[in-house]
Design a protein around this motif. Sequence first.
Motif, PDB file in Angstrom:
ATOM      1  N   PRO A  96      -9.154   9.352  11.979  1.00  0.00           N
ATOM      2  CA  PRO A  96      -8.227   8.565  10.781  1.00  0.00           C
ATOM      3  C   PRO A  96      -7.224   8.117  11.050  1.00  0.00           C
ATOM      4  O   PRO A  96      -6.334   8.911  11.675  1.00  0.00           O
ATOM      5  CB  PRO A  96      -8.845   9.410  10.430  1.00  0.00           C
ATOM      6  N   ILE A  97      -6.887   6.837  10.760  1.00  0.00           N
ATOM      7  CA  ILE A  97      -5.296   7.061  10.924  1.00  0.00           C
ATOM      8  C   ILE A  97      -4.569   7.520   9.562  1.00  0.00           C
ATOM      9  O   ILE A  97      -5.534   7.644   8.165  1.00  0.00           O
ATOM     10  CB  ILE A  97      -4.450   5.391  10.810  1.00  0.00           C
ATOM     11  N   ASN A  98      -3.432   7.801   9.684  1.00  0.00           N
ATOM     12  CA  ASN A  98      -2.138   7.615   8.226  1.00  0.00           C
ATOM     13  C   ASN A  98      -1.183   6.848   8.052  1.00  0.00           C
ATOM     14  O   ASN A  98      -0.607   7.079   8.891  1.00  0.00           O
ATOM     15  CB  ASN A  98      -1.756   9.713   8.135  1.00  0.00           C
ATOM     16  N   LEU A  99      -1.601   6.311   6.533  1.00  0.00           N
ATOM     17  CA  LEU A  99      -0.477   5.194   6.595  1.00  0.00           C
ATOM     18  C   LEU A  99       0.200   5.866   5.583  1.00  0.00           C
ATOM     19  O   LEU A  99       1.469   5.016   5.144  1.00  0.00           O
ATOM     20  CB  LEU A  99      -1.622   3.979   5.802  1.00  0.00           C
ATOM     21  N   GLY A 100       0.021   6.869   4.889  1.00  0.00           N
ATOM     22  CA  GLY A 100       0.932   8.128   4.585  1.00  0.00           C
ATOM     23  C   GLY A 100       1.399   7.339   3.180  1.00  0.00           C
ATOM     24  O   GLY A 100       0.303   6.436   2.363  1.00  0.00           O
TER      25      GLY A 100
END
Length: 282
Positions: A142-146
């Motif tokens: 997963p990526i984390n876009l915050g």
Amino acid sequence: MTYGSDYKPIPAISFTSGEGVEILSDLYCYNVQIVNICLVGSRERNDFILVDAGMPGSANEIISITEKRFGSSSRPKAIILTHGHFDHVGAILELVSHWQVPVYAHKLELPFLTGKMSYPEPDPSVEGGIVAKLSSLFPNEPINLGVHIHPLPDDGSIPKMEGFRWIHTPGHTPGHVSLFRDADRTLIVGDAFVTVKQESLYSVITQEQQISGPPRYFTPDWKASWESVKKLESLRPSVAVTGHGLPMVGEALANNLSMLANDFGRIAVPDYGKYVNQIYKH
């Protein structure tokens, strides 16, 4: 904001990479290596939305084509994600940092965009072709876009994208959405169905047009995928821009999408693979 530790450029390309098509005066489709992004909005008003965010390492290319179409230093009002697979969010962190715009996705997609959950692993054993066999090499963490990622409103509206509504089309991913404009029956599909056989290296390179279900190696729920295609076919779209392959319009779209909805088990569902239940072949 962070990408998964497995994020890396993918050396895959098609004959249409770097080419754009103006489908309507306010709908522009551009191919980044093997995947499409969409710029939706008026060139005259410099008022537009970006749908999906290309391949890893493609941020400069996306910024360049955006400025070429809408002018120097132009930026979208928002980025809408059909889903969070690596080839649809590959440049998202750089684009958000550059433009400082909000990103929207379905609430069921948020765990994959906030670092909480990985998608099911791709299936290199699935029936298909060389691309499917190589899918274990594709980024999956997963990526984390915050704070930059926001859920799409529950009422089906799309912030800053007047005239379009989102339609939940799960199967390829839990929170996959397609975007539809009722006024002219324009459909931005994402990967709910595609117009190229994405598992085949020859088809990916040549972009030979052929309606198909979602990419097999990344689709864990074939029953939901079939229902999603039926839902989209019932809209009777006049034009469809898919995540992979060339846009399809008019009678060709109507005939091919009807065939896919009616015969999805034969056309789309693979004969074997770890996510395949043979009951969905009938």
